[in-house]
Design a protein around this motif. Structure first.
Motif, short mmCIF file in Angstrom:
data_model
loop_
_atom_site.label_atom_id
_atom_site.label_comp_id
_atom_site.label_asym_id
_atom_site.label_seq_id
_atom_site.Cartn_x
_atom_site.Cartn_y
_atom_site.Cartn_z
N ILE A 1 24.57 22.00 5.21
CA ILE A 1 24.04 20.65 5.24
C ILE A 1 25.04 19.71 4.58
O ILE A 1 25.87 20.14 3.77
CB ILE A 1 22.67 20.53 4.52
N GLN A 2 24.98 18.44 4.95
CA GLN A 2 25.84 17.42 4.36
C GLN A 2 24.99 16.30 3.79
O GLN A 2 24.07 15.81 4.45
CB GLN A 2 26.82 16.86 5.39
N LEU A 3 25.31 15.91 2.56
CA LEU A 3 24.63 14.81 1.89
C LEU A 3 25.54 13.60 1.87
O LEU A 3 26.71 13.71 1.51
CB LEU A 3 24.25 15.21 0.45
N SER B 1 12.84 16.03 4.77
CA SER B 1 11.89 15.33 3.91
C SER B 1 12.19 13.84 3.88
O SER B 1 13.30 13.40 4.17
CB SER B 1 11.94 15.91 2.49
N GLN B 2 11.19 13.05 3.49
CA GLN B 2 11.35 11.60 3.46
C GLN B 2 12.42 11.16 2.46
O GLN B 2 13.10 10.16 2.67
CB GLN B 2 10.01 10.94 3.12
N SER B 3 12.56 11.90 1.37
CA SER B 3 13.54 11.51 0.35
C SER B 3 14.97 11.65 0.82
O SER B 3 15.88 11.03 0.27
CB SER B 3 13.33 12.36 -0.91
N HIS B 4 15.21 12.47 1.86
CA HIS B 4 16.57 12.68 2.37
C HIS B 4 16.67 12.33 3.86
O HIS B 4 17.61 12.77 4.53
CB HIS B 4 16.99 14.14 2.17
N LYS B 5 15.76 11.54 4.36
CA LYS B 5 15.66 11.30 5.80
C LYS B 5 16.93 10.70 6.39
O LYS B 5 17.40 11.13 7.44
CB LYS B 5 14.47 10.36 6.07
N ASP B 6 17.49 9.71 5.74
CA ASP B 6 18.61 8.97 6.31
C ASP B 6 19.97 9.37 5.72
O ASP B 6 20.96 8.70 6.00
CB ASP B 6 18.41 7.46 6.11
N ARG B 7 20.01 10.40 4.92
CA ARG B 7 21.28 10.75 4.29
C ARG B 7 21.52 12.26 4.24
O ARG B 7 22.14 12.76 3.32
CB ARG B 7 21.37 10.16 2.89
#
Length: 209
Positions: free
Chosen positions: A115-117, A100-106
């Motif tokens: 998954i890793q944030l 999703s766009q809210s998590h695109k780069d992180r």
């Protein structure tokens, strides 16, 4: 005329039609048991080693899971918090993830479903629900609770005091270096003057001779 004996009735074989129906029933039962066992062996299993994670802001967090199933499943992560619910990523192992766009780069995905944030904030606190779905439609889900808190004031105070101490030590060292350089300069200048005076005296003695 005497009727048939009781023993003769018990020993009489079943009609061929009854034996055939009984064989069909046993065959269907065996087939159902085999199908149930096959479905059970092909089910999805999901394991979450750490269902609750506590973190501070700016940390990188790994939401670790492990699954087992037949074939290539579809993995989906959803995020639910006080600010709402949304699907943050969906993918199949070996393919590019739909983030999703809210998590695109992180956000980073792994083939085992984890998954890793990166650089989390307080707004990332909430419930992360993973759903693993096989091609035949069987699925399994699990939940990880993430708590993200800000750095405590006591920690900031300790850091500030430590930095002030380092600054004081640095200032003291700079002052000592300045004093040492000043003393060395004065010593060299005095030595140079003494050498000049000695040279002048030797020249005067030579002239008098």
């Amino acid at each position: 005329m005497p009727g048939p004996s009781r023993r003769g009735l018990l020993m009489r074989p079943l009609p061929s039609g009854s034996r055939k129906n009984r064989g069909i029933s046993l065959g269907l039962l065996a087939l159902c048991l085999a199908a149930a066992r096959c479905l059970q062996s092909q089910g999805v299993s999901l394991y979450i080693p750490q269902p609750t994670i506590n973190a501070t802001v700016e940390e990188d967090i790994l939401l670790s899971v492990e699954y087992s199933c037949h074939g290539i499943p579809t993995i989906e992560w959803k995020y639910t918090s006080n600010w709402g619910a949304q699907k943050i990523v969906e993918w199949q192992p070996g393919t590019q993830a739909n983030i999703s766009q809210s998590h695109k780069d992180r956000l980073c995905t792994f083939d085992n479903g984890s998954i890793q944030l990166f650089s989390v904030s307080v707004r990332d606190s909430g419930y992360y629900v993973i759903t693993v779905t096989e091609r035949l439609g069987r699925s399994q889900f699990g939940t990880i609770v993430l708590h993200v808190s800000e750095i405590l004031y006591e920690d900031l105070h300790f850091v500030a005091v430590f930095l002030a101490f380092l600054a004081a030590v640095a200032a003291l060292l700079i002052s000592l270096m300045w004093v040492c350089n000043k003393c060395a300069y004065k010593f060299q200048r005095r030595r140079h003057k003494l050498k000049e005076s000695t040279t002048e005296e030797m020249e005067l003695q030579g002239v008098e001779c």
